[in-house]
Scaffold this active site. Structure first.
Site, PDB file in Angstrom:
ATOM      1  N   LYS A   9       0.850  -1.201   0.000  1.00 26.85           N
ATOM      2  CA  LYS A   9       0.000   0.000   0.000  1.00 26.85           C
ATOM      3  C   LYS A   9       0.878   1.240   0.000  1.00 26.85           C
ATOM      4  CE  LYS A   9       0.773   1.443   4.450  1.00 26.85           C
ATOM      5  NZ  LYS A   9       1.643   2.563   4.782  1.00 26.85           N
ATOM      6  N   ALA A  94      10.667  -2.675   5.699  1.00 29.13           N
ATOM      7  CA  ALA A  94      10.823  -1.471   6.535  1.00 29.13           C
ATOM      8  C   ALA A  94      10.782  -0.221   5.667  1.00 29.13           C
ATOM      9  CB  ALA A  94      12.107  -1.543   7.359  1.00 29.13           C
ATOM     10  N   ALA A  95       9.739  -0.126   4.869  1.00 28.77           N
ATOM     11  CA  ALA A  95       9.679   0.859   3.791  1.00 28.77           C
ATOM     12  C   ALA A  95       8.488   1.799   3.885  1.00 28.77           C
ATOM     13  CB  ALA A  95       9.614   0.119   2.457  1.00 28.77           C
ATOM     14  N   GLY A  96       7.503   1.488   4.754  1.00 29.82           N
ATOM     15  CA  GLY A  96       6.275   2.292   4.783  1.00 29.82           C
ATOM     16  C   GLY A  96       5.252   1.814   3.776  1.00 29.82           C
ATOM     17  N   GLY A 100       5.007  -6.242   5.737  1.00 30.76           N
ATOM     18  CA  GLY A 100       4.793  -7.257   6.771  1.00 30.76           C
ATOM     19  C   GLY A 100       3.315  -7.431   7.072  1.00 30.76           C
ATOM     20  N   SER A 101       2.596  -6.315   7.156  1.00 30.98           N
ATOM     21  CA  SER A 101       1.154  -6.366   7.453  1.00 30.98           C
ATOM     22  C   SER A 101       0.410  -7.075   6.334  1.00 30.98           C
ATOM     23  CB  SER A 101       0.583  -4.953   7.589  1.00 30.98           C
ATOM     24  OG  SER A 101       1.276  -4.242   8.571  1.00 30.98           O
ATOM     25  N   SER A 102       0.823  -6.816   5.095  1.00 30.71           N
ATOM     26  CA  SER A 102       0.129  -7.424   3.964  1.00 30.71           C
ATOM     27  C   SER A 102       0.417  -8.928   3.915  1.00 30.71           C
ATOM     28  CB  SER A 102       0.565  -6.738   2.672  1.00 30.71           C
ATOM     29  OG  SER A 102      -0.281  -7.116   1.631  1.00 30.71           O
ATOM     30  N   ASP A 134      -1.988  -2.025  10.587  1.00 26.73           N
ATOM     31  CA  ASP A 134      -2.309  -1.978   9.150  1.00 26.73           C
ATOM     32  C   ASP A 134      -2.885  -3.297   8.629  1.00 26.73           C
ATOM     33  OD1 ASP A 134      -1.480   0.621   8.858  1.00 26.73           O
ATOM     34  OD2 ASP A 134       0.476   0.124   8.014  1.00 26.73           O
TER      35      ASP A 134
END
Ligand code: ATP
Length: 291
Positions: A9, A94-96, A100-102, A134
């Site tokens: 996202k 670790a990119a915003g 990980g959430s996806s 998220d």
């Protein structure tokens, strides 16, 4: 064997409106799925949860959000067999971009489908918020207003498949640290106009909403990672219709009229040496189909 795509996202708008007594930040964010994804493959196994992380540097044990999500579904449904999951990782870490959430959301959906548990998306979202703020959004994705700590979702009409360039600087940032540092300067920051963007969506299908792009976390991340500004300047010099940092950063995205212009802009970022080759993308907004 079944597969699930875990889409990345971006945040078209990200505002922090306050802090709850339990330490979580209250947010108002416009979340949008982009066509960059990890692929997760699920197979039934005798016992235990095993994860093959492929070439990614992620842990393959209980620290992986995929493990936590798979375990949550298996415990909830009382499954006493195992599952073997493999991850083909493309979303920068670790990119915003909620990689990980996806992945966690894809694991919730995948294990639910593999074992025919019959959990609804509402139930998966409730389980997901315990893994990360998220994750509820990532269960379905699309164009969404996320409020609360990110778990109160209002689904919006999907945006057209606008073209964008996406670049993550070599440096990574810690989401937790960025939010903590925001507290120290909270009274001094200007907030994005989230409602103006939502109104613009209703009146126009073109890129006019980009005049309301805004992310309050840029105040914290840009001084820590000056590459964000450097990449934004390259995009601006390449004729972008609007550029912003996504989430807590440091990924930067920029809208372009067509793929050729986006590709030219990405070439310039590539020449700057600020990013790794595999963390540069020309892509589009998308709204994932339900499995
Ligand atoms: P967000 O946009 O939600 O803040 P992010 O893009 O900043 O997320 P992630 O890529 O999700 O960050 O990774 C955050 C941390 O979570 C990393 O330090 C990583 O080690 C850990 N992690 C655990 N499991 C995963 C996973 N499957 N994919 C990515 N990161 C994971």
């Amino acid at each position: 064997m079944i597969t699930e795509r875990a889409y990345a996202k971006i945040n078209l708008s990200l505002d922090v409106t306050g802090k709850r007594p339990d330490g979580y930040h209250e947010v108002r964010m416009v979340m949008q799925t982009v066509d960059i994804y990890d692929t997760l493959t699920f197979e039934k196994a005798e016992a235990g949860i095993t994860i093959d992380v492929g070439r990614s540097p992620l842990p393959a044990d209980g620290d992986n959000l995929i493990y936590k999500a798979a375990k949550a579904v298996m415990d909830r449904c009382g499954l006493n067999c195992g599952v073997s999951i493999s991850l083909d990782k493309h979303i920068p870490i670790a990119a915003g971009m909620a990689g990980g959430s996806s992945d966690a959301a894809a694991a919730l959906r995948g294990v639910n489908r593999l074992f025919e548990c019959g959990l609804s998306n509402d139930e998966l979202r409730e389980m997901g918020v315990k893994i990360g703020a998220d994750v509820p959004y990532c269960v379905e994705g699309g164009t969404v207003l996320a409020e609360g700590i990110g778990e109160k979702l209002t689904f919006l009409s999907p945006l057209p498949e606008h073209v964008l360039a996406v670049a993550k600087p070599k440096r990574g940032v810690s989401t937790g640290n960025i939010y903590k540092s925001l507290d120290e300067i909270f009274d001094t920051v200007a907030h994005p106009d989230v409602d103006a963007m939502l109104n613009e969506f209703k009146t126009s299908k073109d890129l006019s909403f980009t005049k309301y792009l805004g992310n309050v976390l840029e105040y914290v991340t840009v001084p820590l990672c000056p590459e964000v500004d450097k990449i934004k300047k390259i995009f601006m010099g390449s004729g972008t219709g609007g550029t912003l940092m996504s989430g807590s950063g440091p990924t930067v995205f920029a809208f372009f009229e067509d793929k050729e212009k986006a590709q030219e802009a990405i070439e310039k970022v590539r020449e700057s040496g600020l990013c790794r080759e595999e963390e540069l993308f020309v892509t589009t907004l998308t709204s994932p189909k339900k499995p």
